[in-house]
Scaffold this active site. Structure first.
Site, mmCIF file in Angstrom:
data_model
loop_
_atom_site.group_PDB
_atom_site.id
_atom_site.type_symbol
_atom_site.label_atom_id
_atom_site.label_comp_id
_atom_site.label_asym_id
_atom_site.label_seq_id
_atom_site.Cartn_x
_atom_site.Cartn_y
_atom_site.Cartn_z
ATOM 1 N N SER A 131 -5.668 3.285 7.450
ATOM 2 C CA SER A 131 -6.269 3.753 6.196
ATOM 3 C C SER A 131 -5.289 3.549 5.041
ATOM 4 C CB SER A 131 -6.699 5.217 6.352
ATOM 5 O OG SER A 131 -7.471 5.638 5.259
ATOM 6 N N HIS A 173 -11.583 0.953 5.563
ATOM 7 C CA HIS A 173 -12.914 1.584 5.639
ATOM 8 C C HIS A 173 -13.948 0.628 5.018
ATOM 9 C CE1 HIS A 173 -11.056 5.470 6.720
ATOM 10 N NE2 HIS A 173 -10.213 5.261 5.729
ATOM 11 N N GLU A 200 -13.557 0.226 9.833
ATOM 12 C CA GLU A 200 -13.035 1.355 10.611
ATOM 13 C C GLU A 200 -12.987 1.004 12.103
ATOM 14 O OE1 GLU A 200 -15.445 4.749 9.689
ATOM 15 O OE2 GLU A 200 -14.655 4.925 7.639
#
Length: 278
Positions: A131, A173, A200
């Site tokens: 992330s 993401h 993801e």
């Protein structure tokens, strides 16, 4: 070693499976000796470092790792402490958690910790980021932009990253938050940079020779703007929809490989697949 890549990296698009088969985190653990080596979990990006460390300690312990430490640097004073420098120097693998990527660069930039991280990568320490920890890997990172929107000329906020990889821009993401528009905007503003969008529970393993292999359940999108022949990017009328021609997009799944330095899918793999069909 490539001039653009320092060491070996694992870049995760976020929300990697921690409960089921844990395929990506299993792969992470394959890069170290689980009995003797130390994983250092860097919680710099998050405002909840204790919770993040506890979560990853539990996962890595279940995967058989014996030595797991935390690197909690919540302000720049901590980035000068000898204990934290020693932790980086002793680590075989450093894992950056999610959170806010600007926290990482603003806290460690220009400090001894920043220098130690770069040296660790060059000496062979595996650098992993998920992330926000993924976005910070490159020398230019996306900090803020509109999700699920058409690309617009000047709606993106960017900042320098840690620079483990040069001339790429990572977004995470990716499909789940509809971020193709903001990555295209980033590439329109920086056409010399290779854009990489990672879904993801998906990651790329990047070697110091520039080869990126996709692992995980989603896709990775490589956006090459070097051949752009037209773009309306400018500060004037910044809310206008972006227009540009001849952008190249590659979409890869698990097992596919991409040469980051050549900005092309791995040719031997393509030739092999075509030969098998014949």
């Amino acid at each position: 070693m490539s001039e653009k890549i320092n060491g070996n990296l694992i870049i995760i698009g976020g929300a990697e499976d921690k409960e089921g088969k844990k395929e990506i985190l299993k792969k992470v653990c394959e890069f170290i000796n689980k009995d003797n080596d130390t994983i250092l979990v860097a919680t710099i990006a998050t405002e909840y470092p204790k919770e993040a460390l506890k979560k990853y300690k539990e996962v890595f312990t279940k995967l058989g790792v014996k030595n797991i430490k935390g690197l909690d640097i919540s302000n720049r004073v901590h980035a000068f402490e000898e204990e934290n420098l020693n932790s980086i120097n002793e680590a075989a693998l450093i894992f950056f958690t999610g959170g806010d990527q600007l926290r990482i660069t603003s806290i460690v930039g220009g400090t001894p910790i920043y220098d130690a991280l770069k040296k660790a990568s060059k000496r062979g320490c595996i650098i992993v980021g998920t992330s926000a920890g993924a976005s910070v890997m490159s020398d230019t990172m996306i900090v803020q932009g509109d999700d699920e929107e058409s690309p617009r000329k000047c709606t993106l906020k960017m900042a320098p990253g840690l620079g483990f990889v040069k001339n790429i821009m990572i977004d995470q993401h990716f499909d789940q938050r509809g971020r193709i528009g903001r990555l295209l905007t980033g590439i329109a503003q920086n056409p010399e940079v290779l854009g990489i969008g990672i879904d993801e529970d998906t990651a790329i393993i990047v070697t110091d020779e520039g080869m990126a292999e996709v692992i995980g359940s989603g896709a990775v999108y490589f956006v090459d703007g070097s051949g752009i022949t037209h773009s309306n990017v400018s500060e004037q009328y910044c809310d206008e929809v972006l227009s540009m021609y001849n952008v190249k997009l590659h979409v890869l799944k698990e097992g596919n490989k991409f040469n980051i330095l050549a900005k092309a899918p791995f040719e031997e793999e393509i030739s092999s697949n075509e030969s098998n069909k014949n």
